[in-house]
Design a protein around this motif. Structure first.
Motif, PDB file in Angstrom:
ATOM      1  N   ALA A   1       0.854  -1.196  -0.026  1.00  0.00           N
ATOM      2  CA  ALA A   1       0.044   0.011   0.197  1.00  0.00           C
ATOM      3  C   ALA A   1       0.894   1.227  -0.029  1.00  0.00           C
ATOM      4  CB  ALA A   1      -0.817   0.095   1.235  1.00  0.00           C
ATOM      5  N   LEU A   2       0.586   2.006  -1.031  1.00  0.00           N
ATOM      6  CA  LEU A   2       1.738   3.397  -1.037  1.00  0.00           C
ATOM      7  C   LEU A   2       0.684   4.654  -1.124  1.00  0.00           C
ATOM      8  CD1 LEU A   2       3.024   1.886  -4.586  1.00  0.00           C
ATOM      9  CD2 LEU A   2       4.385   2.055  -2.143  1.00  0.00           C
ATOM     10  N   PRO A   3       1.208   6.096  -0.739  1.00  0.00           N
ATOM     11  CA  PRO A   3       0.581   6.784  -1.156  1.00  0.00           C
ATOM     12  C   PRO A   3       0.148   7.474  -2.368  1.00  0.00           C
ATOM     13  CG  PRO A   3       2.328   7.256   0.344  1.00  0.00           C
ATOM     14  CD  PRO A   3       2.676   6.007  -0.182  1.00  0.00           C
ATOM     15  N   ALA A   4      -0.837   7.750  -2.637  1.00  0.00           N
ATOM     16  CA  ALA A   4      -1.323   7.680  -4.163  1.00  0.00           C
ATOM     17  C   ALA A   4      -0.345   8.674  -5.247  1.00  0.00           C
ATOM     18  CB  ALA A   4      -2.739   8.598  -4.261  1.00  0.00           C
ATOM     19  N   ALA A   5       0.238   9.575  -4.318  1.00  0.00           N
ATOM     20  CA  ALA A   5       1.257  10.339  -5.102  1.00  0.00           C
ATOM     21  C   ALA A   5       2.683   9.700  -5.164  1.00  0.00           C
ATOM     22  CB  ALA A   5       1.394  11.591  -4.680  1.00  0.00           C
ATOM     23  N   HIS A   6       2.879   8.571  -4.713  1.00  0.00           N
ATOM     24  CA  HIS A   6       4.205   7.728  -4.354  1.00  0.00           C
ATOM     25  C   HIS A   6       4.957   7.676  -5.925  1.00  0.00           C
ATOM     26  CE1 HIS A   6       7.258   4.978  -3.448  1.00  0.00           C
ATOM     27  NE2 HIS A   6       7.200   5.369  -2.022  1.00  0.00           N
ATOM     28  N   ARG A   7       6.312   7.535  -5.921  1.00  0.00           N
ATOM     29  CA  ARG A   7       6.714   7.380  -7.305  1.00  0.00           C
ATOM     30  C   ARG A   7       6.493   6.189  -8.021  1.00  0.00           C
ATOM     31  NH1 ARG A   7      11.522   4.478  -6.556  1.00  0.00           N
ATOM     32  NH2 ARG A   7      11.844   4.156  -4.486  1.00  0.00           N
ATOM     33  N   LEU A   8       6.202   5.136  -7.223  1.00  0.00           N
ATOM     34  CA  LEU A   8       6.012   3.744  -7.746  1.00  0.00           C
ATOM     35  C   LEU A   8       4.603   3.367  -7.866  1.00  0.00           C
ATOM     36  CD1 LEU A   8       8.495   1.872  -5.715  1.00  0.00           C
ATOM     37  CD2 LEU A   8       8.823   2.383  -7.744  1.00  0.00           C
ATOM     38  N   ALA A   9       3.609   4.322  -7.645  1.00  0.00           N
ATOM     39  CA  ALA A   9       2.157   4.062  -7.732  1.00  0.00           C
ATOM     40  C   ALA A   9       1.560   3.510  -9.058  1.00  0.00           C
ATOM     41  CB  ALA A   9       1.448   5.269  -6.930  1.00  0.00           C
ATOM     42  N   HIS A  10       2.381   4.082 -10.020  1.00  0.00           N
ATOM     43  CA  HIS A  10       2.019   4.020 -11.524  1.00  0.00           C
ATOM     44  C   HIS A  10       2.487   2.548 -11.834  1.00  0.00           C
ATOM     45  CE1 HIS A  10       6.334   4.895 -12.102  1.00  0.00           C
ATOM     46  NE2 HIS A  10       6.129   3.948 -13.367  1.00  0.00           N
ATOM     47  N   ARG A  11       3.252   1.772 -11.009  1.00  0.00           N
ATOM     48  CA  ARG A  11       3.989   0.335 -11.703  1.00  0.00           C
ATOM     49  C   ARG A  11       2.688  -0.510 -11.459  1.00  0.00           C
ATOM     50  NH1 ARG A  11       9.262   0.283 -10.898  1.00  0.00           N
ATOM     51  NH2 ARG A  11       9.341  -1.897 -11.604  1.00  0.00           N
ATOM     52  N   SER A  12       2.576  -1.681 -12.333  1.00  0.00           N
ATOM     53  CA  SER A  12       1.499  -2.618 -12.086  1.00  0.00           C
ATOM     54  C   SER A  12       1.946  -3.762 -11.053  1.00  0.00           C
ATOM     55  CB  SER A  12       1.423  -3.312 -13.686  1.00  0.00           C
ATOM     56  OG  SER A  12       2.254  -3.702 -14.094  1.00  0.00           O
ATOM     57  N   VAL A  13       3.286  -4.000 -11.088  1.00  0.00           N
ATOM     58  CA  VAL A  13       3.906  -4.940 -10.123  1.00  0.00           C
ATOM     59  C   VAL A  13       5.288  -4.269  -9.774  1.00  0.00           C
ATOM     60  CG1 VAL A  13       4.802  -7.159  -9.806  1.00  0.00           C
ATOM     61  CG2 VAL A  13       2.889  -6.835 -11.351  1.00  0.00           C
ATOM     62  N   ILE A  14       5.177  -4.405  -8.464  1.00  0.00           N
ATOM     63  CA  ILE A  14       6.799  -3.870  -7.841  1.00  0.00           C
ATOM     64  C   ILE A  14       7.551  -4.857  -7.085  1.00  0.00           C
ATOM     65  CG2 ILE A  14       7.609  -2.062  -6.220  1.00  0.00           C
ATOM     66  CD1 ILE A  14       4.925  -0.690  -6.291  1.00  0.00           C
TER      67      ILE A  14
END
Length: 298
Positions: free
Chosen positions: A170-183
């Motif tokens: 779970a990431l903040p919506a503005a996190h730099r990795l939020a756009h990734r489909s799998v991390i």
């Protein structure tokens, strides 16, 4: 000031172990500072010293020796009173502990099964904080619990795994990795993490994925409930690992959840005390397995 049963229970554990660390971790599943604080409070309430403390260990004072059999008697009497009240009630109750929302279609299925097999019994649900990783089983607060593994070591509890779910983040919506489909987890190891309290022990370590790290995690904050967890994430304090099912259950606009690669699946279990052989406990646990074990392994 009235003495609380919890303080007497803590006193008996320390008196029998003569070791604060063992009593806290093996008997009570609380942190040692919490246990020490409760013992000091009991001593203040009684206006006596119950333990002699020195570098070699602890021993009971004469006051402690006098209190021990009385404390055991009080706790035993209270347990007997609870059993008598439960047995006298016209509708029998099974108290279910949980820490995160159960969801997953479990409750309707288990309730229907209980009504079919044990008419007159009802389920009472009690949310317990992460400070007790057994969700109330260790203290006797609940009869059964739906919990995340691992549980603290010991032979007093039994459990069956009922579902396995991928670990997500779970990431903040503005996190730099939020756009990734799998991390990949390797890309998260240096992030600040939201952690369960220290008293959660191995469960805290599991959700920090300490076994996958070469350096200790950066703990930005500690939380005791799921709601606190997601508030901390949305506030930008850090990230947190969650199960796939809980990522769906706790959806909110200011938090983004993504699958994490490189981690083993989390395990949801139904747990009970090994010495509790009541039919209601057996029916409940079997109903949980019947319901959730039909879910696909992720």
């Amino acid at each position: 000031m009235d003495v609380h049963l919890r303080e007497l229970r803590y006193f008996v554990a320390v008196a029998e172990e003569l070791n604060f660390t063992r009593a806290a971790g093996d008997r009570l599943f609380v942190s040692q500072p919490t246990l020490s604080k409760q013992i000091r409070q009991l001593e203040r309430d009684l206006r006596v010293t119950l333990f002699d403390r020195d570098p070699r260990g602890i021993t009971l004072t004469p006051a402690g020796v006098a209190l021990l059999p009385l404390a055991r008697q009080i706790l035993q009497s209270w347990s007997g009173a609870r059993r008598a009240v439960t047995e006298a009630a016209s509708a029998q109750t099974l108290t279910v502990g949980f820490q995160t929302r159960i969801g997953r279609g479990l409750i309707p299925s288990v309730t229907a099964r209980m009504e079919q097999r044990l008419p007159g019994w009802r389920l009472l649900f009690r949310q317990v904080t992460w400070a007790d990783p057994t969700a109330g089983l260790a203290t006797g607060e609940v009869d059964v619990a739906v919990v995340w593994l691992p549980l603290p070591a010991g032979d007093k509890l039994a459990w069956n795994v009922v579902a396995r779910e991928e670990r997500w983040v779970a990431l903040p919506a503005a996190h730099r990795l939020a756009h990734r489909s799998v991390i990949p987890f390797d890309e998260l190891v240096h992030e600040p993490f939201i952690a369960l309290p220290a008293s959660a022990g191995v469960l805290r370590d599991y959700w920090l994925a300490t076994d996958q790290r070469t350096t200790p995690p950066r703990v930005a904050a500690e939380v005791t409930t799921a709601d606190e967890t997601f508030e901390a994430v949305s506030s930008g304090l850090g990230v947190v690992l969650v199960s796939a099912g809980n990522a769906e259950i706790y959806q909110r606009a200011d938090v983004v959840c993504r699958p994490v690669s490189g981690l083993s699946p989390s395990e949801l279990a139904v747990a009970w005390r090994r010495d509790d052989h009541r039919e209601a406990v057996r029916v409940f646990t079997e109903a949980c397995v019947r319901c959730l074990c039909t879910l696909p392994v992720t």
